[in-house]
Structures are given as structure tokens and as C-alpha cells.
Motif scaffolding. Structure first.
Motif, mmCIF file in Angstrom:
data_model
loop_
_atom_site.group_PDB
_atom_site.id
_atom_site.type_symbol
_atom_site.label_atom_id
_atom_site.label_comp_id
_atom_site.label_asym_id
_atom_site.label_seq_id
_atom_site.Cartn_x
_atom_site.Cartn_y
_atom_site.Cartn_z
ATOM 1 N N ARG A 269 73.233 1.274 -66.454
ATOM 2 C CA ARG A 269 71.855 0.741 -66.203
ATOM 3 C C ARG A 269 71.256 0.196 -67.575
ATOM 4 O O ARG A 269 70.017 -0.386 -67.331
ATOM 5 C CB ARG A 269 70.698 1.805 -65.570
ATOM 6 C CG ARG A 269 71.433 2.100 -64.201
ATOM 7 C CD ARG A 269 70.291 3.202 -63.460
ATOM 8 N NE ARG A 269 69.562 3.762 -64.515
ATOM 9 C CZ ARG A 269 70.091 5.003 -64.762
ATOM 10 N NH1 ARG A 269 71.098 5.647 -64.438
ATOM 11 N NH2 ARG A 269 69.238 5.934 -65.667
ATOM 12 N N ASP B 41 66.049 4.205 -59.643
ATOM 13 C CA ASP B 41 65.617 3.595 -58.113
ATOM 14 C C ASP B 41 65.638 2.185 -58.420
ATOM 15 O O ASP B 41 65.303 1.591 -57.217
ATOM 16 C CB ASP B 41 64.466 4.220 -57.687
ATOM 17 C CG ASP B 41 63.364 3.742 -58.782
ATOM 18 O OD1 ASP B 41 63.512 2.972 -59.775
ATOM 19 O OD2 ASP B 41 62.264 4.338 -58.485
ATOM 20 N N GLY B 42 65.883 1.524 -59.141
ATOM 21 C CA GLY B 42 65.838 0.046 -59.467
ATOM 22 C C GLY B 42 64.737 -0.603 -59.434
ATOM 23 O O GLY B 42 64.385 -1.809 -59.248
ATOM 24 N N LYS B 43 63.379 0.051 -59.574
ATOM 25 C CA LYS B 43 61.968 -0.506 -59.339
ATOM 26 C C LYS B 43 61.429 -0.846 -60.801
ATOM 27 O O LYS B 43 60.469 -1.511 -60.701
ATOM 28 C CB LYS B 43 61.357 0.542 -58.570
ATOM 29 C CG LYS B 43 61.748 0.851 -57.107
ATOM 30 C CD LYS B 43 60.934 1.381 -56.439
ATOM 31 C CE LYS B 43 61.264 1.555 -54.789
ATOM 32 N NZ LYS B 43 60.265 2.055 -54.200
ATOM 33 N N THR B 44 62.133 -0.151 -61.815
ATOM 34 C CA THR B 44 61.358 -0.551 -63.197
ATOM 35 C C THR B 44 62.375 -1.078 -64.147
ATOM 36 O O THR B 44 63.631 -0.545 -64.167
ATOM 37 C CB THR B 44 60.691 0.711 -63.722
ATOM 38 O OG1 THR B 44 59.787 1.523 -62.660
ATOM 39 C CG2 THR B 44 59.960 0.640 -64.989
ATOM 40 N N LEU B 45 62.213 -2.124 -64.857
ATOM 41 C CA LEU B 45 62.937 -2.442 -65.983
ATOM 42 C C LEU B 45 61.972 -2.233 -67.246
ATOM 43 O O LEU B 45 60.953 -2.698 -67.290
ATOM 44 C CB LEU B 45 63.001 -3.861 -65.669
ATOM 45 C CG LEU B 45 64.126 -4.619 -66.815
ATOM 46 C CD1 LEU B 45 65.246 -5.548 -65.979
ATOM 47 C CD2 LEU B 45 63.268 -5.269 -67.645
ATOM 48 N N PHE C 40 58.430 -3.441 -66.648
ATOM 49 C CA PHE C 40 57.968 -4.375 -65.361
ATOM 50 C C PHE C 40 58.557 -3.549 -64.212
ATOM 51 O O PHE C 40 59.546 -2.908 -64.163
ATOM 52 C CB PHE C 40 59.179 -5.683 -65.407
ATOM 53 C CG PHE C 40 58.758 -6.457 -66.482
ATOM 54 C CD1 PHE C 40 57.908 -7.389 -66.615
ATOM 55 C CD2 PHE C 40 59.591 -6.411 -67.839
ATOM 56 C CE1 PHE C 40 57.943 -8.153 -68.096
ATOM 57 C CE2 PHE C 40 59.495 -7.198 -68.672
ATOM 58 C CZ PHE C 40 58.616 -8.014 -68.748
ATOM 59 N N GLU C 41 57.354 -3.433 -63.247
ATOM 60 C CA GLU C 41 57.779 -2.860 -62.016
ATOM 61 C C GLU C 41 57.891 -3.674 -60.773
ATOM 62 O O GLU C 41 56.757 -4.657 -60.635
ATOM 63 C CB GLU C 41 56.553 -1.795 -61.727
ATOM 64 C CG GLU C 41 56.620 -0.557 -62.988
ATOM 65 C CD GLU C 41 55.341 0.387 -62.897
ATOM 66 O OE1 GLU C 41 54.589 0.474 -61.916
ATOM 67 O OE2 GLU C 41 55.482 1.220 -63.585
ATOM 68 N N LYS C 42 58.612 -3.412 -60.149
ATOM 69 C CA LYS C 42 58.946 -3.964 -58.821
ATOM 70 C C LYS C 42 57.779 -3.628 -57.604
ATOM 71 O O LYS C 42 57.548 -2.692 -57.594
ATOM 72 C CB LYS C 42 60.395 -3.920 -58.163
ATOM 73 C CG LYS C 42 60.606 -4.619 -56.984
ATOM 74 C CD LYS C 42 61.869 -4.367 -56.491
ATOM 75 C CE LYS C 42 62.450 -5.305 -55.336
ATOM 76 N NZ LYS C 42 63.925 -4.929 -55.214
ATOM 77 N N GLN C 43 57.092 -4.791 -57.325
ATOM 78 C CA GLN C 43 55.988 -4.475 -56.226
ATOM 79 C C GLN C 43 56.601 -4.223 -54.831
ATOM 80 O O GLN C 43 57.455 -5.019 -54.559
ATOM 81 C CB GLN C 43 55.210 -5.774 -56.428
ATOM 82 C CG GLN C 43 54.612 -5.950 -57.735
ATOM 83 C CD GLN C 43 53.241 -5.278 -57.817
ATOM 84 O OE1 GLN C 43 52.682 -5.175 -57.022
ATOM 85 N NE2 GLN C 43 52.979 -4.896 -59.181
ATOM 86 N N ILE D 278 67.248 -0.469 -66.606
ATOM 87 C CA ILE D 278 66.908 -0.186 -65.339
ATOM 88 C C ILE D 278 66.818 1.188 -64.801
ATOM 89 O O ILE D 278 67.682 1.597 -65.008
ATOM 90 C CB ILE D 278 67.580 -1.237 -64.328
ATOM 91 C CG1 ILE D 278 67.661 -2.633 -64.947
ATOM 92 C CG2 ILE D 278 67.100 -1.210 -62.887
ATOM 93 C CD1 ILE D 278 68.855 -3.668 -64.269
#
Length: 71
Positions: free
Chosen positions: A24, A47-51, A68-71, A44
């Protein structure tokens, strides 16, 4: 392999190289006129929600940490 970066202002030769560091994680190395200008390490979350990106400038200018956090 290095890839050329194109823009409207082609007065400088800029290239980027990408290298996978882990499942990742990858590094992006940017060169200007053949000299490393900065390195970005991107990870990444599992859980794929934070870069998370860490920029490391060669001249210690513009370095930083970005999350960066996925909303």
C-alpha cells in the motif's frame, strides 16, 4: 522508468519516477533538469479510507505531511 511531466511552460525538463515500496506504499521522485527536487512517499491505510503523503524536498523547502480521509 522515468516519465516526462508536460505543462504549458516547457522551459524546464521535469520527470517523475514511481516505485512501489510495499502493498500500500509507493514513492514518487521528481527531478528537475536531471536533479532530484523532491520525493513523495504515499501510503494507503489497510481499510482504504486514509491516504498519507510525506513530501521531502531536496532543499528542505516545501516538505510536509498531508493526510486525506475518505468521507
Amino acid at each position: 522508468m522515468e516519465y516526462p511531466v508536460t505543462s504549458n511552460d516547457n522551459t524546464l525538463s521535469v520527470t517523475r519516477r514511481f516505485q512501489q515500496l510495499g502493498d500500500r506504499t509507493y514513492a514518487e521522485v521528481t527531478k528537475v533538469e536531471g536533479t532530484v527536487a523532491f520525493t513523495r512517499v504515499v501510503e494507503i491505510s489497510p481499510d482504504g479510507k486514509t491516504l498519507t503523503a510525506v513530501d521531502i524536498a531536496t532543499n528542505n523547502r516545501g516538505s510536509g505531511l498531508f493526510v486525506f480521509e475518505k468521507q
